[in-house]
Write an enzyme that holds these catalytic residues in place. Sequence first.
Site, PDB file in Angstrom:
ATOM      1  N   GLU A 248       0.944  -1.073   0.176  1.00  0.00           N
ATOM      2  CA  GLU A 248      -0.009   0.015   0.032  1.00  0.00           C
ATOM      3  C   GLU A 248       0.920   1.109  -0.031  1.00  0.00           C
ATOM      4  OE1 GLU A 248      -3.086   0.013  -0.361  1.00  0.00           O
ATOM      5  OE2 GLU A 248      -3.458  -2.034  -0.142  1.00  0.00           O
ATOM      6  N   CYS A 282      -2.308   8.579   3.225  1.00  0.00           N
ATOM      7  CA  CYS A 282      -2.228   8.207   1.962  1.00  0.00           C
ATOM      8  C   CYS A 282      -3.637   8.385   1.365  1.00  0.00           C
ATOM      9  CB  CYS A 282      -1.756   6.804   1.647  1.00  0.00           C
ATOM     10  SG  CYS A 282      -2.668   5.583   2.548  1.00  0.00           S
TER      11      CYS A 282
HETATM   12  C1  UN1 Z   1      -7.643   6.522   6.633  1.00  0.00           C
HETATM   13  O1  UN1 Z   1      -7.908   7.469   5.624  1.00  0.00           O
HETATM   14  O2  UN1 Z   1      -8.658   6.409   7.458  1.00  0.00           O
HETATM   15  O3  UN1 Z   1      -1.104   5.402   5.301  1.00  0.00           O
HETATM   16  C2  UN1 Z   1      -6.879   5.290   6.311  1.00  0.00           C
HETATM   17  C3  UN1 Z   1      -2.522   5.693   5.028  1.00  0.00           C
HETATM   18  C4  UN1 Z   1      -3.442   4.612   4.758  1.00  0.00           C
HETATM   19  C5  UN1 Z   1      -4.707   4.783   5.954  1.00  0.00           C
HETATM   20  C6  UN1 Z   1      -5.356   5.492   5.889  1.00  0.00           C
HETATM   21  N1  UN1 Z   1      -2.808   3.670   4.397  1.00  0.00           N
HETATM   22  O4  UN1 Z   1      -2.697   6.793   5.146  1.00  0.00           O
END
Ligand code: UN1
Length: 479
Positions: A248, A282
Amino acid sequence: MMDRKPLLINGVWQSAAAGSENINPSNTNDVIAVYDRAGVHDTRSAITAATEAAPGWTAASPQLRHDILDRVGNELLARKEELGALLAQEEGKTRPEGVAETARAGHIFKFFAGEALRISGEKLASVRPGIEVDITREPVGVVGIITPWNFPIAIPAWKIAPALCFGNTVVFKPAELVPGCAWELTDILQRAGVPAGVFNNVYGPGSEVGQAMLDDPRINAITFTGSQATGARVAAACAKHMRRLQLEMGGKNPFVVLDDCDLDVAVDAAVNGAFFSTGQRCTASSRLIVTEGIHNRFVEAVLERMRGLNVDNALAEGTDIGPVVDEAQLQQDMRYIEIARREGGNIRQGGEHVSRATPGFYFTPALVTDTTPQMTINREEIFGPVASVIRVRDYDEALSVANDTEFGLSAGICTTSLKYASHFRANARAGMVMVNLPTAGVDYHVPFGGTKGSSLGSREQGRYAVEFFTVVKTAYVRP
Ligand code: UN1
C-alpha cells in the site's frame, strides 16, 4: 539516563546494543522514551523464532486465537485514552485523532478475533464420478510486516491481527519515528498470551532490519505500507525470492466538486480530507477539482474555514491540526510550497512554518489555487496539509483530471446528481470511491486498497484480508 524499551524476540524481552530516542514533534525537548534498536542479527533471530513457532501456531485451536485477539482488542479499547495520547505525543496528530485511531485498532483486533472462528472452506463435486473436491485455506507461514509512521497503531493492527488470526507467525518492523505505540501493542500481545516466537517486534532502521527481512528466504510473505520508492524495493526483493507481497503506497487523491453540490458538505469533506491528521494520510484529498460555476464560492468558503483551524500542540485542548511528524517532513512540505509558487500556483493561505509555545514542526495548512494538472504538486505526493485547486469546465473534464495521475487509491465526488455520482463510481480509477464524503477516513471492517501505482496485491482489511494471509489448498478425495 532513561530505561530503554526492549525488543520482543521469541517471547523474551531483549535489549540491543543501540537505542533510539522517540521525540515529540509538538515539543522537541520532550524525549518520550528510548527504544532498543534491532540490527541484522536480532532480525535473523526473530525470523528463526517465527519459523520455529509456525507449526504450533498453525495447529492452535481457533478458540485460542480468538481469545488472544479478543483480549488484545479489549485492552486497546479500555486504554484508548492513554494510548491515544501517546500516539498524539509521538506522531503529532491531535489527541482525539489518536484516541479514535486506538479505538479503531481495538475494533480491528475484535473483528479478526471473530474471523478466527469463521475460517471456512468449500466442497465441490468433482467432474469425475465418486470423487470429492475440498478447498481449504492454510496460513502462508512467516509474515514480515513493515509499517509507516502516520498510523502508528491502526496500520500495525490491520496487518498483525489478520496475520495471527489465520495462523501465521509475524516479524514486525514498525516505523522508526513511532516506536511507542508499536511497543505498547507488543506488550499487550505478549500479555494476552501470544506464544513465544509467534509475534516478534524488531524495531530498527530500514537499512538493517527491513533489508534483513527482505533478504531472508524464510519470510514467506511481506505486507508493506509506505512510500512508492521503498515499495519498489520490497517488490524487487519479493520477486527475487518468489515471495507473496502486498503493498500500500501513496495517493494523489482527487476530490471533485460539482456546481450542483451542497456547498457545506463539500467544504466539510474537503477540509477534513485535505488537512486533518495534518494531511499525513495516503488517502488525503490533495487535489480539489472544482467546476467553474462554484469554484470561487468553494475556494472562499474553504479559506474561511481554514482560518478557523487551530494549529498547535497535538495534546493541547482545542488543537485542530497538530505538527508535521519531523524536520524532514517539514522541509518536504515547504519545498513543495516553493515548487508550487515557482510553477505559477497561487498560495492563497498557509504553507508556513510557525512557532508555538513549545518548539515543534508547526506548519499551517495550505491552499494553492490556479494550479494545472501538470504541475508538480498535482503529480507527486506531498504527505502534508497542502491541497491544490484545479478549475475545470464540467464533469467530463473533472473526471479526466481526477484519473490523470499514476496513483489510484481513493477518489471523491461532491454532487447532488445521481447521474454524476453513479458515473463517477463506475469510472473513477481508484480502489475506493467516496460520494459526498472525504477521501480519507475509512471503516475498519471493509476492504481497503487502491489501483495503479497506489497498491499491489490483494486487499487489506475486512473479510478480504483472508486472500493475502492464507494459501488455498485443493484436495481430491475418493472416499
Ligand atoms: C484512513 O484514511 O482512514 O497510510 C486510512 C495511510 C493509509 C490509511 C488511511 N494506509 O494513510
